[in-house]
Design an enzyme around this catalytic site. Structure first.
Site, PDB file in Angstrom:
ATOM      1  N   ASP A  35       0.819  -1.221   0.000  1.00  0.00           N
ATOM      2  CA  ASP A  35       0.000   0.000   0.000  1.00  0.00           C
ATOM      3  C   ASP A  35       0.849   1.264   0.000  1.00  0.00           C
ATOM      4  O   ASP A  35       0.415   2.313   0.481  1.00  0.00           O
ATOM      5  CB  ASP A  35      -0.946   0.023   1.212  1.00  0.00           C
ATOM      6  CG  ASP A  35      -1.711  -1.274   1.382  1.00  0.00           C
ATOM      7  OD1 ASP A  35      -2.364  -1.682   0.411  1.00  0.00           O
ATOM      8  OD2 ASP A  35      -1.643  -1.877   2.466  1.00  0.00           O
ATOM      9  N   HIS A  63      -3.750  -1.929  -6.502  1.00  0.00           N
ATOM     10  CA  HIS A  63      -3.073  -0.707  -6.916  1.00  0.00           C
ATOM     11  C   HIS A  63      -4.104   0.291  -7.438  1.00  0.00           C
ATOM     12  O   HIS A  63      -4.952  -0.073  -8.253  1.00  0.00           O
ATOM     13  CB  HIS A  63      -2.035  -0.998  -8.010  1.00  0.00           C
ATOM     14  CG  HIS A  63      -0.920  -1.862  -7.534  1.00  0.00           C
ATOM     15  ND1 HIS A  63      -0.018  -2.451  -8.387  1.00  0.00           N
ATOM     16  CD2 HIS A  63      -0.547  -2.251  -6.293  1.00  0.00           C
ATOM     17  CE1 HIS A  63       0.860  -3.172  -7.688  1.00  0.00           C
ATOM     18  NE2 HIS A  63       0.546  -3.058  -6.421  1.00  0.00           N
TER      19      HIS A  63
END
Length: 451
Positions: A35, A63
């Protein structure tokens, strides 16, 4: 010319040249627990790339890429699929759930994704994630939660990634090449695979006849997309094509080098590029690590610099720290340099991209974790393999002043407030890796190029 005895000398042996390759792949990897904003960095680099590759993991990755007013979420597709002039390639090290891949494509088509059929290639050696792998993932987590030995649940995404890699390692998994081969052979192997899982998990329910029908349809949908990606990438590297590799997950989730067992089931460090795409090590060029300006983690597992206070909640709120794949809230904490030194030793970063610096704009002071100490004040020199060592440690911090200014409008390093520049330079000094990019917002334009 003959010697005095009239013997002709042997001609010198002709040797082949094996010069170092001039065309090398560029690699983008997560440097923490995921992340970090890899999608944005890949999207930026993909604009000047010809081929963008995924090398490991599955749709447990998440993503996000923002282009104009559209926010794309990718889980199995390479983020470079947005670039209309680039080929997106899913390598042999990736495990693919076909139904969810097509769902992802449809969702992103609705947001503006076009012409993907002409630009998506999938390795014939990539393994297939089945629905029952996902069911098994959930059943295994249930079993772990009942374990009284102290083992906790692993916090998996329940996307079937671990069970699929288990099938692969057990040498009874099914690959794209199997799906596109003689279907009667694929069908029998699928029945055998389901049967073996039902013997291990008697409560597992699978409509095998429905699965057989479904994958016969998938076989035809996949046929135009599947190819020998090893040969394809090799041909690109022998020419002038620019190849970019997008790592999924992150180094601290690597099955060998991460916080085991609270990790994913693949190698998401630089070695996964070689094994997941068939790329020789000598063809690897720059390796960029993506580092969030603070630290986050989804799910359970050690987190030495975690903040269970108002600052942690502020970071979570300002940073919108919720998993792209699971929507679970991310745990938040200070930047951890011990962790980053460890992942740098494994990956050898050429430079780093420092993302989400703007989230820190409202803090009066910042801390950076620079060392771990045991209860007896003995320093832990390197990130340990035994996660038990991290249960009762003290983190050594340095404190730096914040800048209390909005950085989201900054477009050069010089535009940043002095204390923000000091923070970036301190990170460079502590990790001994230069910062090449700084992210101060979601959009493409908010990525500052430092050099």
């Amino acid at each position: 010319m003959a010697d005095v005895n009239g013997v002709q000398p042997e001609s010198p042996r002709k040797r082949l040249k094996n010069d170092p390759p001039t065309n090398k792949v560029t690699v983008v990897l997560g440097a923490q627990w995921g992340d970090e904003g890899k999608g944005k960095v890949v999207d930026m680099l993909a604009m000047s790339s010809d081929v963008v590759c995924r090398c490991q993991g599955g749709n447990n990755a998440g993503h996000t890429v923002v282009v104009d007013d559209a926010e794309y979420d990718f889980h199995i597709l390479p983020s470079g699929i947005i670039n209309p002039s680039a080929v997106s390639l899913i390598g042999n090290g990736v495990v693919v759930h076909l139904g969810q891949m097509f769902e992802e494509i449809e969702k992103n088509e609705a947001k503006g994704l076009k012409d993907w059929k002409d630009r998506l290639l999938i390795s014939d050696r990539a393994h297939i994630v089945f629905d029952f792998h996902q069911s098994v993932d959930g059943l295994q987590e249930q079993e772990r939660s009942k374990d009284s030995s102290g083992t906790k649940t692993l916090g998996t995404t329940k996307k079937g990634i671990g069970p699929c890699y288990s099938s692969k390692a057990g040498r009874h998994g099914l690959r794209m090449a199997d799906l596109l081969g003689e279907y009667s052979v694929f069908e029998q192997r699928l029945r055998n695979l389901v049967d073996s899982h039902q013997r291990m998990f008697p409560e597992l329910q699978v409509d095998i006849e429905e699965e057989v029908k479904k994958y016969k349809i998938y076989a035809e949908r996949m046929r135009p997309l599947v190819t020998n990606c090893i040969a394809y990438v090799h041909k690109c590297l022998q020419g002038t094509k620019k190849v970019l590799v997008e790592g999924a997950n992150a180094a601290m989730l690597d099955i060998d080098f991460g916080t085991y067992p609270y990790v994913t089931s693949s190698n998401c460090s630089v070695g996964g590029v070689c094994t997941g795409l068939g790329i020789p090590p000598r063809y690897i060029g720059d390796v960029y690590g993506v580092v969030k300006a603070y630290t986050t983690r989804v799910g359970v597992g050690p987190f030495p610099t975690e903040l269970n206070d108002d600052i942690g909640q502020l970071l979570q709120s300002r940073g919108a720290e919720y998993g792209v794949t699971t929507k679970r809230p991310r745990r938040c904490g200070w930047l951890d340099v011990v962790l980053l030194r460890h992942t740098n030793m494994v990956n050898g970063y050429s430079a780093i991209a420092l993302t989400k610096l703007d989230i820190l704009d409202v803090l009066k002071e910042l801390k950076i974790g620079i060392g771990y100490f045991r209860k007896n004040r003995e320093r832990i020199e390197h990130f340990p393999a035994d996660m038990g060592e991290l249960e009762d440690i003290t983190v050594e911090y340095i404190t730096m002043p914040g800048w209390l200014e909005d950085t989201s409008h900054c477009r050069s390093f010089e535009d940043l407030p002095k204390n923000a520049r000091n923070y970036v330079e301190k990170i460079e000094e502590l990790i001994n890796v230069p910062v090449k990019w700084i992210g101060v917002g979601k959009a493409r334009a908010s990525m500052i190029t430092v050099f």
